[in-house]
Design a protein around this motif. Structure first.
Motif, PDB file in Angstrom:
ATOM      1  N   THR A  30       0.857  -1.188   0.000  1.00  0.00           N
ATOM      2  CA  THR A  30       0.000   0.000   0.000  1.00  0.00           C
ATOM      3  C   THR A  30       0.893   1.239   0.000  1.00  0.00           C
ATOM      4  O   THR A  30       2.085   1.159   0.304  1.00  0.00           O
ATOM      5  N   ASP A  31       0.329   2.378  -0.332  1.00  0.00           N
ATOM      6  CA  ASP A  31       1.098   3.618  -0.286  1.00  0.00           C
ATOM      7  C   ASP A  31       1.638   3.815   1.121  1.00  0.00           C
ATOM      8  O   ASP A  31       0.890   3.748   2.099  1.00  0.00           O
ATOM      9  N   HIS A  32       2.927   4.036   1.201  1.00  0.00           N
ATOM     10  CA  HIS A  32       3.568   4.127   2.513  1.00  0.00           C
ATOM     11  C   HIS A  32       4.575   5.272   2.491  1.00  0.00           C
ATOM     12  O   HIS A  32       5.575   5.205   1.786  1.00  0.00           O
ATOM     13  N   ILE A  33       4.276   6.302   3.257  1.00  0.00           N
ATOM     14  CA  ILE A  33       5.174   7.459   3.290  1.00  0.00           C
ATOM     15  C   ILE A  33       5.621   7.781   4.711  1.00  0.00           C
ATOM     16  O   ILE A  33       6.188   8.835   4.953  1.00  0.00           O
ATOM     17  N   LYS A  34       5.386   6.852   5.645  1.00  0.00           N
ATOM     18  CA  LYS A  34       5.756   7.097   7.034  1.00  0.00           C
ATOM     19  C   LYS A  34       7.177   6.630   7.294  1.00  0.00           C
ATOM     20  O   LYS A  34       7.653   5.662   6.709  1.00  0.00           O
ATOM     21  N   GLU A  35       7.837   7.336   8.217  1.00  0.00           N
ATOM     22  CA  GLU A  35       9.123   6.856   8.682  1.00  0.00           C
ATOM     23  C   GLU A  35       8.927   5.466   9.268  1.00  0.00           C
ATOM     24  O   GLU A  35       7.957   5.210   9.985  1.00  0.00           O
ATOM     25  N   THR A  36       9.851   4.574   8.958  1.00  0.00           N
ATOM     26  CA  THR A  36       9.755   3.199   9.404  1.00  0.00           C
ATOM     27  C   THR A  36      11.052   2.803  10.102  1.00  0.00           C
ATOM     28  O   THR A  36      12.130   2.997   9.559  1.00  0.00           O
ATOM     29  N   THR A  37      10.908   2.266  11.291  1.00  0.00           N
ATOM     30  CA  THR A  37      12.060   1.756  12.027  1.00  0.00           C
ATOM     31  C   THR A  37      12.266   0.303  11.642  1.00  0.00           C
ATOM     32  O   THR A  37      11.332  -0.504  11.710  1.00  0.00           O
TER      33      THR A  37
END
Length: 90
Positions: A30-37
């Motif tokens: 899916t569209d993913h634009i969040k910072e990811t750890t």
């Protein structure tokens, strides 16, 4: 978190290729634009890698050439979601 939400989040991320030599890509369905750890654990539960990335075109490319060959657990955290993926370095 109920099981359906957990499964839903797990299906949103695909590690490729799996198994990998040095580079592995995590593709978000899916569209993913969040910072990811990203946290990587070895078979003994020792954290061997942690960093924060912002996906570009729904993808994060990791250079894990420093890892020894074997199985690892990748844990991705974004927002309130946590996704676990088993990956294999060869």
């Amino acid at each position: 978190m109920n099981t359906s939400k957990k499964n839903s989040a797990a299906n949103e991320v695909i590690p490729f290729p799996n198994s990998f030599a040095d580079l592995i890509s995590f593709m978000f369905i899916t569209d993913h634009i969040k910072e990811t750890t990203f946290m990587i654990y070895d078979i003994n539960g020792l954290k061997v890698f942690e960093d924060i990335f912002l996906p570009i075109d729904n993808e994060v490319l990791l250079d894990l050439d420093f890892l020894s060959n074997g199985p690892y657990l990748a844990i991705l955290r974004f927002g309130k979601r946590i996704v676990q993926k088993r990956i294999i370095k060869n």
